[in-house]
Design a protein around this motif. Structure first.
Motif, PDB file in Angstrom:
ATOM      1  N   THR A   1      55.203  21.939  15.801  1.00  0.00           N
ATOM      2  CA  THR A   1      56.374  21.491  15.050  1.00  0.00           C
ATOM      3  C   THR A   1      57.229  20.613  15.950  1.00  0.00           C
ATOM      4  O   THR A   1      57.034  20.583  17.180  1.00  0.00           O
ATOM      5  N   PRO A   2      58.200  19.897  15.389  1.00  0.00           N
ATOM      6  CA  PRO A   2      59.086  19.097  16.239  1.00  0.00           C
ATOM      7  C   PRO A   2      59.789  19.906  17.321  1.00  0.00           C
ATOM      8  O   PRO A   2      60.170  19.341  18.358  1.00  0.00           O
ATOM      9  N   ASP A   3      59.943  21.206  17.086  1.00  0.00           N
ATOM     10  CA  ASP A   3      60.628  22.037  18.081  1.00  0.00           C
ATOM     11  C   ASP A   3      59.674  22.719  19.056  1.00  0.00           C
ATOM     12  O   ASP A   3      60.123  23.404  19.995  1.00  0.00           O
ATOM     13  N   SER A   4      58.377  22.569  18.854  1.00  0.00           N
ATOM     14  CA  SER A   4      57.406  23.189  19.762  1.00  0.00           C
ATOM     15  C   SER A   4      57.526  22.592  21.158  1.00  0.00           C
ATOM     16  O   SER A   4      57.748  21.383  21.323  1.00  0.00           O
TER      17      SER A   4
ATOM     18  N   ARG B   1      60.089  16.805  19.708  1.00  0.00           N
ATOM     19  CA  ARG B   1      61.013  15.776  19.265  1.00  0.00           C
ATOM     20  C   ARG B   1      61.532  14.955  20.442  1.00  0.00           C
ATOM     21  O   ARG B   1      61.699  13.736  20.324  1.00  0.00           O
TER      22      ARG B   1
ATOM     23  N   SER C   1      51.161  12.496  16.897  1.00  0.00           N
ATOM     24  CA  SER C   1      52.066  13.543  16.421  1.00  0.00           C
ATOM     25  C   SER C   1      51.589  14.113  15.093  1.00  0.00           C
ATOM     26  O   SER C   1      51.701  15.333  14.859  1.00  0.00           O
TER      27      SER C   1
ATOM     28  N   LEU D   1      50.860  17.999  14.378  1.00  0.00           N
ATOM     29  CA  LEU D   1      51.434  18.755  13.262  1.00  0.00           C
ATOM     30  C   LEU D   1      50.350  19.523  12.525  1.00  0.00           C
ATOM     31  O   LEU D   1      50.567  20.657  12.076  1.00  0.00           O
TER      32      LEU D   1
ATOM     33  N   GLU E   1      54.258  16.416   6.066  1.00  0.00           N
ATOM     34  CA  GLU E   1      53.913  15.744   7.329  1.00  0.00           C
ATOM     35  C   GLU E   1      54.734  14.476   7.492  1.00  0.00           C
ATOM     36  O   GLU E   1      55.245  14.181   8.588  1.00  0.00           O
TER      37      GLU E   1
ATOM     38  N   SER F   1      58.281  15.267   8.588  1.00  0.00           N
ATOM     39  CA  SER F   1      58.384  15.588  10.019  1.00  0.00           C
ATOM     40  C   SER F   1      58.288  14.329  10.870  1.00  0.00           C
ATOM     41  O   SER F   1      59.017  14.189  11.874  1.00  0.00           O
TER      42      SER F   1
END
Length: 656
Positions: A403-406, A438, A394, A398, A569, A572
């Motif tokens: 991103t966590p929402d990708s 995520r 992860s 990044l 980083e 996240s």
């Protein structure tokens, strides 16, 4: 006329002088004989010397008697000077310089000179006028030199607060004292004591029978405060059984950090040989773990005395005091260590729990379960990390702008070069398809991470792992394996790397360091033995345990700067790890009291069986505590490792 007579006289004297010089030059000087004597005394073998009285064999026998009490200690002897008799060119005196290492610490400590007289005998051979004083000026016939050794107090191994973790504790030496019992009853008593102590009755009875009539034959050494197995009441019922108070260097319990701290006992023949004379038979020394690695520091400097003994008594001619050892400071937290070992106590396979303090890098626990059978699984184990490695994957994503929402693609099955990759059998169907990072992280979707293999090249994956501390060696004061991530891998090997399989290997320590790095927001360097005045680390050059051949594609980088891991980083990654607790596989940690828990579970396949066996992993961060739990023969990280992690964090709650 007078002048001619004077010249004639001068010429005659000159001729006579030349004649004398010529004759003297033909005779050998005493130098070679002196050198042979010095060398022979150093070796305690005077076979190469000649003597005015007695044969070399006879003199050697006398020399051995003089040195018998010195054990294996021998002097280094050199020629300090030779003085020839001006009135007798067949006589000389040799000054011999002696240097003894009496306390056997590899440095001479007793030095002096003695004198040996030489005379030129038949065939112009220089002979030694032997006397005990050649060895030491004060020695006379009937005397001998005797060395006695002494030791200082062995120092303690300390915990993070400077309190003794391992030091001298009272014990009872329990056995049969043969003078206290008739010979025909000794066998029965030995059998009864062996059964009570849990020993082989036949073997111990044979040992008692083979010992001398005045012997005390030790059966077991038991902590003085222990409840058993040998109680005073039971011992009283066995004729000839005896309990002798003594002390031993011990940890708080028999199992407490045993693989790390090690043990102390009587020096083995192998250790004696390796010590270069520092150890001798009967010495107490470190046999394993930190006790062996730091033995010289803990043991201190030995002392010794040399006495001149004869029938009239003994007189000390040299002594050097022993020095106490210096304590070894560790970062271990004894309460957390005890807690961790209790949690692993019922795990039948190899297991480990390592806790690290992110703010300092201090290693707080190094616990190994009984299934590890004394091996250092926590620090030296080399295992694939499975999905816990998705923390590093992860981080690499990044850095590629994810991103966590990708959105990532998470199919039920994925084929790479003909090899099929699946998610765990318990993977929830609701999270198949296109899902955000995520969710892929929280649910641990293998196929989603493998699908990003073209976005994250292998060297970027290795770099991300390195910035978390995986594969980075550290001078932590004890041998450890810090992990290995190959920088080059293609096809299925690269695909497997994305989910912590293939050639990626870690130890429980390495994963605890990675979790600590996420918690701190920068790469953490672990420390277990605190550097201090006089701290010695024999074998420090080999602190990084090597990976097996399968992991040798990338050697562990040398200890270096903190890398490029950024606070953003880390933030996240903490967000992703929190999601594993609030909506993923580590939900059992949501009710742990105290600060929010961040976690990642992992299951790693190994072996050739169908279905394959699996390792179970869980890493967690809570406040200033980072923990890795490992079970060698587990199910899923959540089901096998999760409850162990929960028990540890619950037990650690509220501790400073």
């Amino acid at each position: 006329m007078g002048k001619n007579r004077t010249l004639t006289s001068v010429l005659a004297v000159s001729a006579l002088t030349l004649t004398l010089m010529s004759c003297s030059a033909e005779k050998p000087a005493p130098d070679d004989a002196a050198a042979a004597l010095a060398e022979g005394l150093s070796k305690a073998d005077l076979s190469a010397s000649s003597f005015t009285a007695g044969t070399p064999a006879q003199i050697n026998t006398e020399l051995q008697t003089l040195l018998e009490g010195m054990g294996t200690v021998r002097p280094a002897v050199t020629v300090a000077g030779i003085e020839e008799d001006p009135e007798n060119d067949d006589a000389a005196a040799v000054r011999l310089a002696y240097a003894w290492d009496v306390n056997m610490d590899s440095a001479p400590d007793w030095t002096y000179e003695s004198t040996a007289r030489l005379s030129r005998g038949e065939n112009d051979t220089w002979q030694v006028q032997w006397a005990p004083s050649v060895l030491f000026d004060s020695l006379a016939d009937g005397d001998r030199l005797v060395r006695t050794a002494s030791t200082g107090l062995r120092a303690d191994i300390l915990d993070r607060n400077g309190q003794p973790l391992m030091g001298s504790r009272p014990v009872l030496r329990i056995g049969i004292n043969k003078p206290d019992i008739p010979e025909d009853r000794q066998g029965a008593s030995a059998t009864a004591l062996a059964e009570l102590a849990g020993l082989d009755p036949a073997g111990y009875a044979a040992q008692v029978a083979a010992s001398g009539p005045e012997a005390f034959v030790e059966a077991i050494v038991q902590r003085e405060e222990a409840d058993g197995p040998v109680t005073p009441e039971a011992l009283a019922g066995i004729p000839g059984a005896l309990s002798i108070p003594d002390s031993r260097v011990l940890a708080p319990t028999r199992t407490f950090a045993r693989a790390l701290l090690g043990t102390v006992g009587e020096a083995t023949a192998e250790l004696i040989e390796e010590s270069g004379g520092r150890l001798s038979a009967g010495n107490q020394t470190g046999l394993s773990g930190l006790q062996q690695q730091y033995d010289e520091q803990l043991q201190g400097a030995p002392g010794a005395a040399v006495t001149l003994e004869n029938t009239s008594g003994a007189n000390i001619v040299f002594s050097i005091n022993a020095e106490d050892g210096m304590p070894l400071q560790t970062t271990l937290d004894p309460g957390l260590q005890t807690l961790a070992e209790g949690i692993l106590a019922d795990e039948p396979s190899a297991s480990a729990l390592v806790a690290v303090q992110p703010s300092t890098g201090d290693v707080l626990t190094v616990a190994n379960g009984p299934g590890s059978e004394g091996q250092q699984t926590a620090l030296l184990g080399q295992y694939p990390p499975g999905s816990t490695f998705k923390i590093a994957t992860s981080l690499a994503l990044l850095r590629q702008g994810v991103t966590p929402d990708s959105s990532l693609s998470c199919p039920a099955e994925l084929s790479v070069d003909g090899r099929k990759f699946n998610n765990a059998s318990s993977y929830p169907a609701a999270f198949v398809g296109d899902i955000p990072l995520r969710d892929a992280f929280a649910q641990s979707c293998n196929t989603a991470f493998i699908n990003t293999r073209d976005t994250v090249p292998q060297d970027a994956l290795a770099s991300a792992a390195e910035d978390l501390g995986i594969g980075v060696s550290a001078s932590m004061g004890v041998p450890a394996f810090f992990g290995s991530v190959p920088e080059d891998a293609e096809g299925t090997a690269h695909a497997a790397s994305m989910i912590g399989q293939g050639e990626i290997l870690v130890s429980p320590l390495a994963l605890a360091v990675a979790a600590a790095s996420v918690g701190k927001g920068e790469r953490v360097t672990p420390l277990l033995v605190t550097p201090g005045a006089g701290t010695q680390a024999p074998g420090a050059a080999t602190e990084t345990a090597s990976a097996p051949a399968s992991a040798s594609a990338s050697a562990a980088p040398a200890e270096s700067d903190a890398g490029s891991f950024t606070a953003a980083e880390a933030s996240s990654l903490r967000e992703l790890m929190r999601g594993v607790v609030t909506g993923g596989g580590a939900a059992m940690l949501s009710d742990v009291p105290g600060e929010p828990v961040l976690a990642k579970t992992g299951t790693a396949e190994f072996g050739s069986e169908t279905p394959p066996r699996t390792h179970a992993w869980v890493v967690a961060v809570q406040g200033d505590l980072a923990v890795a739990v490992f079970v060698a023969e587990g199910e899923l990280g959540s089901t096998s490792g999760g409850p162990l992690m929960q028990a540890f964090l619950d037990g650690a709650a509220g501790r400073p």
